[in-house]
Write a protein that holds these residues in place. Structure first.
Motif, short mmCIF file in Angstrom:
data_model
loop_
_atom_site.label_atom_id
_atom_site.label_comp_id
_atom_site.label_asym_id
_atom_site.label_seq_id
_atom_site.Cartn_x
_atom_site.Cartn_y
_atom_site.Cartn_z
N ALA A 27 -7.61 44.22 131.31
CA ALA A 27 -8.85 44.16 132.35
C ALA A 27 -8.32 43.48 133.59
O ALA A 27 -8.76 43.78 134.67
N TYR B 78 -14.17 44.16 136.32
CA TYR B 78 -13.20 43.97 135.36
C TYR B 78 -12.96 42.56 135.14
O TYR B 78 -12.62 42.21 133.96
N ASP C 201 -9.98 50.71 128.45
CA ASP C 201 -10.37 51.69 129.41
C ASP C 201 -11.52 52.41 128.78
O ASP C 201 -12.59 52.57 129.54
N SER D 186 -13.49 45.55 140.99
CA SER D 186 -12.90 44.39 140.54
C SER D 186 -13.35 43.26 140.02
O SER D 186 -12.98 42.91 138.86
N ARG E 172 -6.37 45.86 135.73
CA ARG E 172 -7.10 46.66 136.40
C ARG E 172 -7.98 45.90 137.60
O ARG E 172 -8.35 46.45 138.79
N ALA E 173 -8.32 44.66 137.60
CA ALA E 173 -8.99 44.01 138.47
C ALA E 173 -8.19 43.91 139.74
O ALA E 173 -9.07 44.21 141.01
N PHE F 94 -14.65 49.92 128.91
CA PHE F 94 -15.32 49.58 130.24
C PHE F 94 -15.93 51.00 130.46
O PHE F 94 -16.91 50.94 131.29
#
Length: 499
Positions: free
Chosen positions: A289, A308, A245, A305, A292-293, A248
């Motif tokens: 990741a 990610y 996180d 998306s 989260r996508a 990113f």
């Protein structure tokens, strides 16, 4: 709870509340200093709240699990009852209709996802050490670890392949195939870590939206309770959500500080396999990741998306490690310089910073900033500290993680060991020597507080007396102006060694 009853209960709670928040799994109602969470009547595949019994089970577990890290927030599971006159009540004499979790309300603005820029070095340090302490106290879960990670990887693959029409089939297949290949490569290590006690009852959803700061301290909340495959994890995979996180969001500086603090603290409770496990970190970052996508996609954000998925692919294609060493007399700002250059070296979140000051405290059984008695500083202890420093660096480098060594390196032998270690591991070496006038160094040593270093002005003067005239042979950096250590000088050095 039928849909009609759910509507009735939410309407009743809304009359008692200032506002409400709806998520995929819950309704949250905020009233004064209280918050109530009501599980939704849903079955989303990965979570099933389709019966009152399942919702009650999940609420009981949510209360129990979160009390470990946030005992002041999670209060009780309350019963919503149907009274004789048809009205609803809290914990009344009538029939139990539904259940809700009562929590103490907290400031939404204190949640780190609200403004990641507030995460300074001290906060990142506290985050790493707090999470390490949480993991050290967590219950062993030998049926989790590898099996839980594998389940999530398979789940990600299925969910993202279902979305490939919107995300791009080639992008999705590249990520999925690379993830499975890396899982196969890391499987023996992950299985060994599970057997060795690294699989524990973890938070499970440890990103910035589930961490808040109260009274200057990080508080972990809203851990996963509904599926053991999402919470019985390898501790490094739990940490990886936060690291991913931060990366990113462009905060590698905070991520590498979290990682370095976490590893130093965790090394007090876990075996040396802690350092070897860094080999699986790119895989774990990629899987996070991937999670989260598909979550972003189901929330309707296609661009996020895709970003990610691309991040996951990047994590699975990491640059190789390097070894840097930052030396200089006490007060030159070695730690500041090391932390400033670490984010720009190696793979995400950057180079692990290993400090002799912290190694010394670990070996002595002291806290990170506890003062040690001068009697402990024997030649034998000095040797043991450097031996441990280089053993740890070797393990991290062999695991693919870049390393910055933070030590005085006043002895030619220790500098030679650093250079030899890089050659042994087949990585590039970059040595830096910081220097500043003695008066500047003395002022810094006197002013230092809350740091792992035990150096005094007398120690500094002895260093200069014994080693002040030597030709070190590493890249010199003028450390007179403290701001250059974390600004222009640090960034210029990173550009030079990485181009």
């Amino acid at each position: 709870m039928s849909k009609g009853q759910e509507a009735e209960i939410t309407a009743w709670l809304a009359t008692q509340s200032e506002r409400s928040i709806d998520t995929a799994c819950a309704h949250v109602f905020l009233a004064g200093e209280v918050a109530w969470k009501l599980k939704r009547n849903v079955d989303l595949g990965y979570v099933d709240f389709s019966t009152r019994e399942k919702r009650k089970w999940a609420l009981d577990r949510e209360l129990a699990f979160n009390r470990t890290a946030a005992p002041d927030i999670y209060r009780a599971v309350r019963t919503i009852t149907r009274e004789a006159d048809g009205s609803l009540a809290w914990d009344g004499a009538g029939k139990a209709l539904e259940y809700a979790l009562e929590m103490r309300r907290f400031d939404d603005g204190a949640v780190l996802s609200a403004d990641p820029s507030v995460i300074d070095g001290e906060m990142a340090e506290a985050l790493g050490r707090t999470i390490a302490g949480f993991h050290a106290a967590a219950t062993l879960r030998p049926n989790g670890g590898l099996s839980a990670l594998e389940w999530t990887i398979n789940s990600n693959a299925g969910l993202l392949r279902d979305l490939k029409g919107q995300l791009g089939a080639e992008r999705v297949e590249t990520m999925v195939e690379m993830t499975f290949a890396e899982l196969a490569r890391q499987r023996p290590l992950l299985a060994a870590r599970t057997r060795a006690g690294f699989a524990r009852r973890c938070h499970g959803d440890l990103h910035l939206a589930n961490i808040l700061i109260e009274n200057g301290e990080p508080v972990l909340f809203d851990c996963i309770e509904f599926n053991d495959l999402l919470s019985d994890l390898d501790i490094q995979y739990d940490l990886a959500f936060l690291l991913m996180d931060l990366d990113f969001r462009g905060r590698r500086d905070a991520g590498v500080r979290v990682l370095s603090a976490y590893m130093d603290q965790a090394a007090r409770s876990f075996s040396a396999m802690l350092w070897e496990g860094l080999a699986a970190l790119p895989l774990m970052l990629a899987v996070r990741a991937g999670v989260r996508a598909h979550v972003s996609m189901h929330a309707g954000d296609v661009a996020l998306s895709k970003a990610y998925v691309d991040a996951a692919i990047a994590h699975l294609s990491p640059p190789g490690p390097v070894l840097a060493a930052v030396g200089g007399f006490s007060g030159t700002g070695k730690t500041s310089f090391a932390r400033a250059v670490a984010p720009g070296l190696g793979r995400s979140p950057g180079a692990l910073v290993l400090r002799t000051d912290e190694v010394r405290k670990r070996l002595a059984g002291a806290g990170p900033v506890d003062r040690l008695a001068r009697e402990i500083y024997t030649p034998e202890f000095y040797q043991r500290v450097y031996d441990t420093l280089f053993e740890t660096a070797r393990a991290a480098l062999q695991a693919g993680q870049a390393v910055v060594l933070d030590a005085t390196f006043t002895e030619p032998a220790t500098r030679a060991r650093a250079e030899a270690l890089a050659a042994e591991c087949g990585v590039a070496f970059h040595g830096v020597w910081l220097d500043a006038p003695l008066a500047v160094l003395e002022a810094r040593v006197v002013a230092r507080t809350g740091d792992a270093s035990d150096a005094t002005v007398e120690v500094l003067r002895d260093q200069v007396r014994r080693h002040g005239e030597q030709d070190v042979g590493w890249t010199p950096v003028d450390a007179t102006a403290a701001t250059t250590l974390t600004g222009a000088a640090a960034q210029a050095w990173v550009r030079d060694v990485t181009r």
